[in-house]
Design an enzyme around this catalytic site. Structure first.
Site, mmCIF file in Angstrom:
data_model
loop_
_atom_site.group_PDB
_atom_site.id
_atom_site.type_symbol
_atom_site.label_atom_id
_atom_site.label_comp_id
_atom_site.label_asym_id
_atom_site.label_seq_id
_atom_site.Cartn_x
_atom_site.Cartn_y
_atom_site.Cartn_z
ATOM 1 N N GLY A 101 0.814 -1.210 0.000
ATOM 2 C CA GLY A 101 0.000 0.000 0.000
ATOM 3 C C GLY A 101 0.845 1.256 0.000
ATOM 4 N N ASN A 102 0.191 2.395 0.366
ATOM 5 C CA ASN A 102 0.835 3.713 0.286
ATOM 6 C C ASN A 102 1.421 3.890 -1.130
ATOM 7 O OD1 ASN A 102 3.460 5.714 1.385
ATOM 8 N ND2 ASN A 102 1.332 6.203 1.688
ATOM 9 N N LYS A 156 13.609 -1.198 -7.840
ATOM 10 C CA LYS A 156 14.186 -0.410 -6.740
ATOM 11 C C LYS A 156 14.588 -1.338 -5.597
ATOM 12 C CE LYS A 156 12.295 2.284 -3.544
ATOM 13 N NZ LYS A 156 13.062 1.991 -2.334
ATOM 14 N N ASP A 157 13.766 -2.347 -5.346
ATOM 15 C CA ASP A 157 14.117 -3.375 -4.359
ATOM 16 C C ASP A 157 14.828 -4.501 -5.097
ATOM 17 O OD1 ASP A 157 12.861 -2.180 -1.981
ATOM 18 O OD2 ASP A 157 11.026 -2.434 -3.119
ATOM 19 N N GLY A 160 5.406 4.662 -8.893
ATOM 20 C CA GLY A 160 6.187 3.450 -9.170
ATOM 21 C C GLY A 160 5.294 2.216 -9.163
ATOM 22 N N HIS A 161 4.400 2.150 -8.160
ATOM 23 C CA HIS A 161 3.461 1.018 -8.115
ATOM 24 C C HIS A 161 2.524 1.059 -9.325
ATOM 25 C CE1 HIS A 161 4.229 1.533 -3.650
ATOM 26 N NE2 HIS A 161 4.481 0.267 -3.810
ATOM 27 N N GLY A 184 9.177 -4.136 -8.414
ATOM 28 C CA GLY A 184 10.016 -3.017 -8.842
ATOM 29 C C GLY A 184 11.499 -3.324 -8.668
ATOM 30 N N SER A 235 7.645 4.745 -0.534
ATOM 31 C CA SER A 235 6.739 5.127 0.551
ATOM 32 C C SER A 235 7.514 5.791 1.673
ATOM 33 C CB SER A 235 6.033 3.892 1.087
ATOM 34 O OG SER A 235 5.351 3.260 0.024
#
Ligand code: PAF
Length: 281
Positions: free
Chosen positions: A27-28, A145-146, A32-33, A143, A182
């Site tokens: 969530g949040n 990013k992780d 990107g999501h 993503g 987030s």
């Protein structure tokens, strides 16, 4: 968009569709999501998202309690993005009893982010396998990013022979280069102005490697010093091989990635930049 909070309801809803592309989240949601949701549409007729803040992947000193929860706004964004089904279980639904069976990733779970967040990747792998078992997707998107998370989940999926294709989505950045996250919500205005330095430094490391620099340890040290000079508290800056996130030899011609985690005030930011020396980008 249909919202389901129970496992049997979610399974029944999923059975009414053929090919499913799945984007698990906590969530949040940010752009990107949403980019992952849009990309998911290219892989299947039915796009399923999940929202679940997974206690199992937070350590005792992590930000589980203060992790931003913005369910209504998230639902609006997902509906606008054309998501078909949302799985949003409560804790009692996903963990009705203490979770005693876990997915235990190999040694990489103790390195890089895992060194600073013991148990994190075990918690991530366990919940993602559980979510996969509920949603039964053909494709799942995470993503870049992780980056380490993506690698752990890709390897889990392959080694456990799950019939799921794992797709990595490009990191979405603000105009000044800061990766959307987030956790950016924890930054003060002054810290937010400072935060893009992380990406600039990682890009500088990439430029140096592409320019022929092979003393990777020195590049890492210099990047850390530069961050410290500007008030950051750095967990790591590390040049690794993209394929397995292991330390490259100076002669390695294979694609590299420079990864970092550093704290600015109350926010722990992570980011990475791929360095593909063979293709020159
Ligand atoms: O990346 C995240 O938001 C989480 O780690 C994930 C994959 C949804 C598992 O809780």
């Amino acid at each position: 968009m249909q919202i389901h909070s129970s496992i049997p309801e979610m399974r029944a809803a999923r059975q009414r569709h053929g090919r499913v592309a799945f984007v698990p989240t906590m969530g949040n949601l940010h752009a990107g999501h949403i980019a992952l949701m849009t990309e998911a549409r290219a892989h299947a007729d039915c796009v399923v998202a999940s929202i679940f803040v997974n206690r199992l992947q937070f350590g005792p000193n992590d930000d589980f309690d203060r992790y931003p929860r913005t369910f209504q706004a998230d639902c609006e964004q997902l509906a606008t993005a054309g998501v078909d089904l949302l799985f949003a279980p409560g804790e009692a639904e996903l963990y009705p009893e203490a979770q005693q069976y876990h997915v235990d990733p190999p040694e990489i779970q103790h390195q890089l982010d895992g060194e600073f967040r013991p148990g994190h990747f075990r918690g991530v792998a366990t919940v993602v396998l559980k979510l996969f078992n509920v949603v039964q997707p053909q494709v799942a998107l995470f993503g870049k990013k992780d980056y380490q998370q993506l690698m752990v989940l890709r390897n889990m999926t392959r080694q456990l022979a799950l019939p799921i294709e794992i797709v990595g989505g490009e990191t979405v950045r603000a105009e000044d280069g800061l990766a959307l996250s987030s956790r950016n919500a924890y930054l003060s205005a002054a810290e937010r102005a400072e935060a893009p330095r992380l990406q600039r430094i990682l890009s500088g490391v990439r430029t140096a490697v592409l320019g022929g620099e092979r003393n990777f340890a020195r590049l890492e040290r210099e990047a850390v010093s530069e961050l410290e000079r500007h008030g950051w508290k750095t967990d790591y800056v590390a040049l690794r091989r993209q394929s397995d996130l292991q330390v490259p030899r100076a002669s390695d011609a294979q694609p590299l990635v420079v990864l970092a985690a550093s704290r600015l005030g109350a926010a722990r930011l992570i980011d990475n930049v791929e360095v593909d020396a063979l293709n020159g980008h």
